[in-house]
Write a protein that holds these residues in place. Structure first.
Motif, PDB file in Angstrom:
ATOM      1  N   GLY A 138       7.579 -27.344 -26.763  1.00 48.89           N
ATOM      2  CA  GLY A 138       8.741 -27.026 -25.941  1.00 48.89           C
ATOM      3  C   GLY A 138       9.191 -25.599 -26.174  1.00 48.89           C
ATOM      4  O   GLY A 138       8.948 -25.015 -27.225  1.00 48.89           O
ATOM      5  N   SER A 139       9.868 -25.029 -25.202  1.00 48.71           N
ATOM      6  CA  SER A 139      10.218 -23.601 -25.242  1.00 48.71           C
ATOM      7  C   SER A 139      11.174 -23.244 -26.376  1.00 48.71           C
ATOM      8  O   SER A 139      11.079 -22.172 -26.956  1.00 48.71           O
ATOM      9  CB  SER A 139      10.815 -23.187 -23.902  1.00 48.71           C
ATOM     10  OG  SER A 139      11.983 -23.955 -23.643  1.00 48.71           O
ATOM     11  N   LEU A 140      12.096 -24.146 -26.746  1.00 46.63           N
ATOM     12  CA  LEU A 140      13.107 -23.821 -27.760  1.00 46.63           C
ATOM     13  C   LEU A 140      12.531 -23.732 -29.167  1.00 46.63           C
ATOM     14  O   LEU A 140      13.061 -23.042 -30.023  1.00 46.63           O
ATOM     15  CB  LEU A 140      14.243 -24.845 -27.732  1.00 46.63           C
ATOM     16  CG  LEU A 140      15.032 -24.922 -26.426  1.00 46.63           C
ATOM     17  CD1 LEU A 140      16.053 -26.032 -26.486  1.00 46.63           C
ATOM     18  CD2 LEU A 140      15.718 -23.586 -26.138  1.00 46.63           C
ATOM     19  N   LEU A 141      11.426 -24.437 -29.405  1.00 43.82           N
ATOM     20  CA  LEU A 141      10.827 -24.439 -30.742  1.00 43.82           C
ATOM     21  C   LEU A 141       9.676 -23.447 -30.882  1.00 43.82           C
ATOM     22  O   LEU A 141       9.084 -23.346 -31.937  1.00 43.82           O
ATOM     23  CB  LEU A 141      10.324 -25.841 -31.097  1.00 43.82           C
ATOM     24  CG  LEU A 141      11.388 -26.799 -31.600  1.00 43.82           C
ATOM     25  CD1 LEU A 141      10.855 -28.219 -31.622  1.00 43.82           C
ATOM     26  CD2 LEU A 141      11.888 -26.400 -32.972  1.00 43.82           C
TER      27      LEU A 141
ATOM     28  N   LEU B 209      13.152 -35.163 -36.469  1.00 38.84           N
ATOM     29  CA  LEU B 209      14.172 -35.761 -35.612  1.00 38.84           C
ATOM     30  C   LEU B 209      13.891 -37.246 -35.437  1.00 38.84           C
ATOM     31  O   LEU B 209      12.735 -37.642 -35.318  1.00 38.84           O
ATOM     32  CB  LEU B 209      14.160 -35.100 -34.231  1.00 38.84           C
ATOM     33  CG  LEU B 209      14.188 -33.569 -34.185  1.00 38.84           C
ATOM     34  CD1 LEU B 209      13.964 -33.081 -32.761  1.00 38.84           C
ATOM     35  CD2 LEU B 209      15.503 -33.055 -34.732  1.00 38.84           C
ATOM     36  N   VAL B 210      14.945 -38.022 -35.411  1.00 32.74           N
ATOM     37  CA  VAL B 210      14.828 -39.425 -35.037  1.00 32.74           C
ATOM     38  C   VAL B 210      15.906 -39.656 -33.994  1.00 32.74           C
ATOM     39  O   VAL B 210      17.077 -39.347 -34.221  1.00 32.74           O
ATOM     40  CB  VAL B 210      15.045 -40.376 -36.240  1.00 32.74           C
ATOM     41  CG1 VAL B 210      14.938 -41.831 -35.794  1.00 32.74           C
ATOM     42  CG2 VAL B 210      14.053 -40.075 -37.354  1.00 32.74           C
ATOM     43  N   PHE B 211      15.483 -40.129 -32.820  1.00 32.75           N
ATOM     44  CA  PHE B 211      16.467 -40.472 -31.798  1.00 32.75           C
ATOM     45  C   PHE B 211      16.085 -41.793 -31.160  1.00 32.75           C
ATOM     46  O   PHE B 211      14.946 -42.241 -31.267  1.00 32.75           O
ATOM     47  CB  PHE B 211      16.653 -39.369 -30.747  1.00 32.75           C
ATOM     48  CG  PHE B 211      15.392 -38.707 -30.263  1.00 32.75           C
ATOM     49  CD1 PHE B 211      14.550 -39.323 -29.360  1.00 32.75           C
ATOM     50  CD2 PHE B 211      15.051 -37.431 -30.717  1.00 32.75           C
ATOM     51  CE1 PHE B 211      13.396 -38.698 -28.909  1.00 32.75           C
ATOM     52  CE2 PHE B 211      13.900 -36.801 -30.274  1.00 32.75           C
ATOM     53  CZ  PHE B 211      13.073 -37.436 -29.364  1.00 32.75           C
ATOM     54  N   ASN B 212      17.084 -42.436 -30.533  1.00 33.03           N
ATOM     55  CA  ASN B 212      16.815 -43.736 -29.931  1.00 33.03           C
ATOM     56  C   ASN B 212      16.281 -43.570 -28.508  1.00 33.03           C
ATOM     57  O   ASN B 212      16.105 -42.444 -28.027  1.00 33.03           O
ATOM     58  CB  ASN B 212      18.048 -44.657 -30.009  1.00 33.03           C
ATOM     59  CG  ASN B 212      19.190 -44.188 -29.139  1.00 33.03           C
ATOM     60  OD1 ASN B 212      19.053 -43.334 -28.254  1.00 33.03           O
ATOM     61  ND2 ASN B 212      20.363 -44.761 -29.383  1.00 33.03           N
ATOM     62  N   ASN B 213      16.024 -44.691 -27.850  1.00 31.03           N
ATOM     63  CA  ASN B 213      15.435 -44.673 -26.503  1.00 31.03           C
ATOM     64  C   ASN B 213      16.321 -43.993 -25.469  1.00 31.03           C
ATOM     65  O   ASN B 213      15.870 -43.690 -24.374  1.00 31.03           O
ATOM     66  CB  ASN B 213      15.129 -46.100 -26.035  1.00 31.03           C
ATOM     67  CG  ASN B 213      13.985 -46.717 -26.817  1.00 31.03           C
ATOM     68  OD1 ASN B 213      13.205 -46.022 -27.464  1.00 31.03           O
ATOM     69  ND2 ASN B 213      13.892 -48.037 -26.776  1.00 31.03           N
ATOM     70  N   HIS B 214      17.595 -43.768 -25.808  1.00 28.54           N
ATOM     71  CA  HIS B 214      18.520 -43.101 -24.891  1.00 28.54           C
ATOM     72  C   HIS B 214      18.730 -41.630 -25.265  1.00 28.54           C
ATOM     73  O   HIS B 214      19.556 -40.956 -24.652  1.00 28.54           O
ATOM     74  CB  HIS B 214      19.863 -43.831 -24.871  1.00 28.54           C
ATOM     75  CG  HIS B 214      19.735 -45.286 -24.549  1.00 28.54           C
ATOM     76  ND1 HIS B 214      19.398 -45.751 -23.289  1.00 28.54           N
ATOM     77  CD2 HIS B 214      19.858 -46.382 -25.337  1.00 28.54           C
ATOM     78  CE1 HIS B 214      19.325 -47.072 -23.323  1.00 28.54           C
ATOM     79  NE2 HIS B 214      19.594 -47.476 -24.544  1.00 28.54           N
TER      80      HIS B 214
ATOM     81  N   ILE C 126      17.646 -28.532 -28.835  1.00 26.08           N
ATOM     82  CA  ILE C 126      16.283 -28.872 -29.267  1.00 26.08           C
ATOM     83  C   ILE C 126      16.080 -30.384 -29.227  1.00 26.08           C
ATOM     84  O   ILE C 126      15.057 -30.870 -28.732  1.00 26.08           O
ATOM     85  CB  ILE C 126      15.993 -28.304 -30.681  1.00 26.08           C
ATOM     86  CG1 ILE C 126      15.852 -26.778 -30.593  1.00 26.08           C
ATOM     87  CG2 ILE C 126      14.739 -28.928 -31.277  1.00 26.08           C
ATOM     88  CD1 ILE C 126      15.823 -26.071 -31.941  1.00 26.08           C
ATOM     89  N   VAL C 127      17.060 -31.139 -29.732  1.00 28.77           N
ATOM     90  CA  VAL C 127      16.965 -32.605 -29.701  1.00 28.77           C
ATOM     91  C   VAL C 127      16.845 -33.088 -28.256  1.00 28.77           C
ATOM     92  O   VAL C 127      15.983 -33.915 -27.933  1.00 28.77           O
ATOM     93  CB  VAL C 127      18.174 -33.273 -30.400  1.00 28.77           C
ATOM     94  CG1 VAL C 127      18.192 -34.779 -30.155  1.00 28.77           C
ATOM     95  CG2 VAL C 127      18.150 -32.970 -31.898  1.00 28.77           C
TER      96      VAL C 127
END
Length: 173
Positions: free
Chosen positions: A58-61, A11-16, A36-37
């Motif tokens: 985390g619980s989802l993974l 996963l790649v996500f920004n600061n938001h 999950i994200v």
């Protein structure tokens, strides 16, 4: 329960928390992928910069059976969700190879590159990881394959153009 992928997701996500890349190597519904994200962002974004770059998944993974290993560069978090047997330092190195490969490809990669060149980003990632398994860690090899692919696409584009087929940058089938 059968053999599961060592890398569950990248996963790649920004600061938001806005996802810029997500690649899952195990099946999850679209809704579950988004959850999950969100969960990964919530777990990682509240951590101080001074703590180590891995934590329970985390619980989802899968909770104890999974780990989140990440690096934070400027406005982006690069996160590898892996099973608990995976080496933290090995994955941190892999993230570094991925980011440096992107950096070389885009000359100082930024968030907009991930948005506007998503196909090339996925191609680079596919050279590094396939089916949840690490394929290649040598950056020179990765970039050689990416350059060969880019060259091939340009040749196909010029062949189509000379045949009078307009594609708007995409191959017409």
């Amino acid at each position: 329960a059968g053999c599961s992928a060592m890398i569950k997701a990248i996963l790649v996500f920004n600061n938001h928390g806005k996802p810029r890349l997500s690649k899952f190597f195990e099946y999850y519904t679209e809704d579950m992928q988004q959850q999950i994200v969100r969960e990964c962002f919530q777990l990682i974004s509240k951590r101080p910069e001074t703590v180590c770059n891995f934590l329970e998944g985390g619980s989802l993974l899968g909770g104890n059976d999974a780990k989140l290993i990440y690096r934070h560069y400027a406005t982006l978090y690069f996160v590898f969700c892996v099973d608990s047997s995976e080496s933290e330092l090995g994955i941190l190195d892999l993230i570094q190879v991925f980011v440096e490969s992107l950096d070389r490809q885009f000359e100082n990669v930024c968030e907009l590159d991930l948005i506007f060149h998503v196909d090339r980003v996925h191609y680079i990632l596919d050279e590094i990881v396939m089916g949840g398994m690490v394929l290649e860690t040598n950056m020179a090899e990765i970039l050689t394959h990416v350059e060969a692919q880019t060259k091939l696409e340009k040749q196909e584009g010029s062949l189509l153009a000379s045949a009078g087929i307009k594609t708007g940058g995409k191959l017409a089938f």
